[in-house]
Design an enzyme around this catalytic site. Structure first.
Site, short mmCIF file in Angstrom:
data_model
loop_
_atom_site.label_atom_id
_atom_site.label_comp_id
_atom_site.label_asym_id
_atom_site.label_seq_id
_atom_site.Cartn_x
_atom_site.Cartn_y
_atom_site.Cartn_z
CG LEU A 168 -2.02 1.09 1.21
CD1 LEU A 168 -3.26 0.61 1.99
CD2 LEU A 168 -1.54 2.42 1.79
N GLY A 199 -0.01 8.75 -1.70
CA GLY A 199 0.48 9.81 -2.57
C GLY A 199 0.85 9.34 -3.96
CB CYS A 200 -0.33 6.55 -5.96
SG CYS A 200 0.49 5.37 -4.87
CB SER A 201 -1.93 11.96 -7.61
OG SER A 201 -1.15 12.84 -6.83
N GLY A 244 4.85 11.72 -8.88
CA GLY A 244 6.12 11.57 -8.19
C GLY A 244 6.50 10.16 -7.83
CB SER A 255 13.47 15.20 3.13
OG SER A 255 14.29 16.14 2.47
CE1 TYR A 302 8.96 18.17 2.55
CE2 TYR A 302 11.34 18.42 2.73
CZ TYR A 302 10.24 17.71 2.29
OH TYR A 302 10.42 16.53 1.59
#
Length: 331
Positions: free
Chosen positions: A43, A46-48, A50, A178, A191
């Site tokens: 699973l 954020g798969c739209s 990138g 990151s 961020y």
């Protein structure tokens, strides 16, 4: 000599020595991914676009059962993935999950578990957002949005997926942070604070989940040319438009630079991240790294990771928490 990992530690095996963090950090993070991921259910949030979109397509083509999640359905990106799955006969399922929505997270994970016939094997917390600018101009709306997405989102997903993982004593969680979750660049807003928080939460989870045979790995990408930059620019411009002059006035040069910002990430290959995650999935349970820096260029977080591991081991290695700490750091 038999290999000592988190499994044998918890079984009571004695382990001594020093952590080999520096050696592992020096490894090439562009690991060769496996060609076959059959039998794995994954699973991804954020798969739209990138990393998430790339992972969904790549893992499904390698035979994994993929649950590609994104918010705000229906949307073209979801239909593109569904069409791809149909055209290529992929075991790829699009599920609506807004990581900031408790009900959608619970329902989406439950649907994935229903399709998988039990707990999912791998959870990849990839969804994330950013705004830029000095901390002073970050209003509460921007701050809450970033923490809700970048920190509370992975927490929601983990809480939803862990009961079934624990029930069968296996599973993997990847949290994408990151380089800026370990080092700071002035002007990156909230961020870095959110990614620092996700780093800490992930490491604590890694220790706590040792008794349940569940691995946690923190993926630390450097800059890559994904849509997060466009989204960050848009959100930053919205923030600047509503910011009070009494805050903006303190940072004229930085604000002007923000208004001129364009696309970022350089010319690196975003497939580095899916490849690194796939390679770690293929590793034997209990031997996977706690952290994996991913970038072909400089990795300024590596010495911080080394010192952090050494401090954890020195502080807690011989305490009652020792077996968990040593297991995660593969000592």
């Amino acid at each position: 000599m038999p290999q000592i990992n988190r499994r044998t530690l918890l079984a009571g095996a004695a382990a001594t020595g020093v952590v080999a963090v520096a050696a592992r950090a020096a490894q090439d993070d562009m690991l060769k991914p496996p060609a076959d991921m059959s039998g794995k259910s994954v699973l991804i949030t954020g798969c739209s676009s990138g990393f998430g979109r790339l992972m969904a397509e790549d893992f499904a083509r390698k035979g994994a059962k993929v649950f590609a999640t994104m918010r705000n359905l229906p949307r073209p990106e979801a239909e593109e993935l569904r069409t791809l799955a149909q055209d290529e006969s992929l075991d790829l399922h699009v599920i609506e999950i807004d990581v900031t929505d408790d009900a959608q997270v619970a329902a989406g994970v439950a649907e994935a578990e229903r399709i998988a016939g039990g707990g999912i094997d791998v959870l990849v917390n990839n969804a994330g957002i950013s705004t830029a600018g000095p901390i002073e101009i970050q209003d509460m709306a921007a701050t809450k949005m970033l923490f809700d997405t970048n920190v509370y989102g992975p927490h929601r997903l983990a809480r939803a997926a862990l009961p079934a993982m624990r029930a069968r004593k296996s599973g993997q969680i990847f949290n994408v942070t990151s380089q800026l979750g370990r080092v700071m660049v002035p002007g990156f807003g909230q961020y870095s604070p959110t990614k620092f928080a996700l780093e800490a939460m992930s490491e604590q989870m890694a220790y706590e989940l040792v008794p349940h045979n569940i691995d946690v790995t923190i993926i630390e990408p450097g800059g890559y040319p994904t849509k997060i930059w466009d989204n960050a620019n848009r959100l930053t411009m919205e923030l600047l438009e509503r910011a009070d002059d009494k805050h903006l006035a303190g940072y004229p040069a930085m604000i002007e630079q923000l208004r001129q910002s364009g696309a970022g990430g350089g010319k690196t290959d975003p497939m580095d991240v899916p490849n690194a995650i796939a390679a770690i999935i293929a590793m034997p349970p209990g031997t996977r790294p706690l952290r994996r820096p991913v970038h072909p260029g400089p990795k300024p977080q590596v010495p911080i990771n080394e010192v952090s591991a050494k401090v954890q081991l020195a502080w807690l290695g011989e305490s009652p928490y020792g077996p968990m700490i040593k297991a995660v750091h593969n000592v």
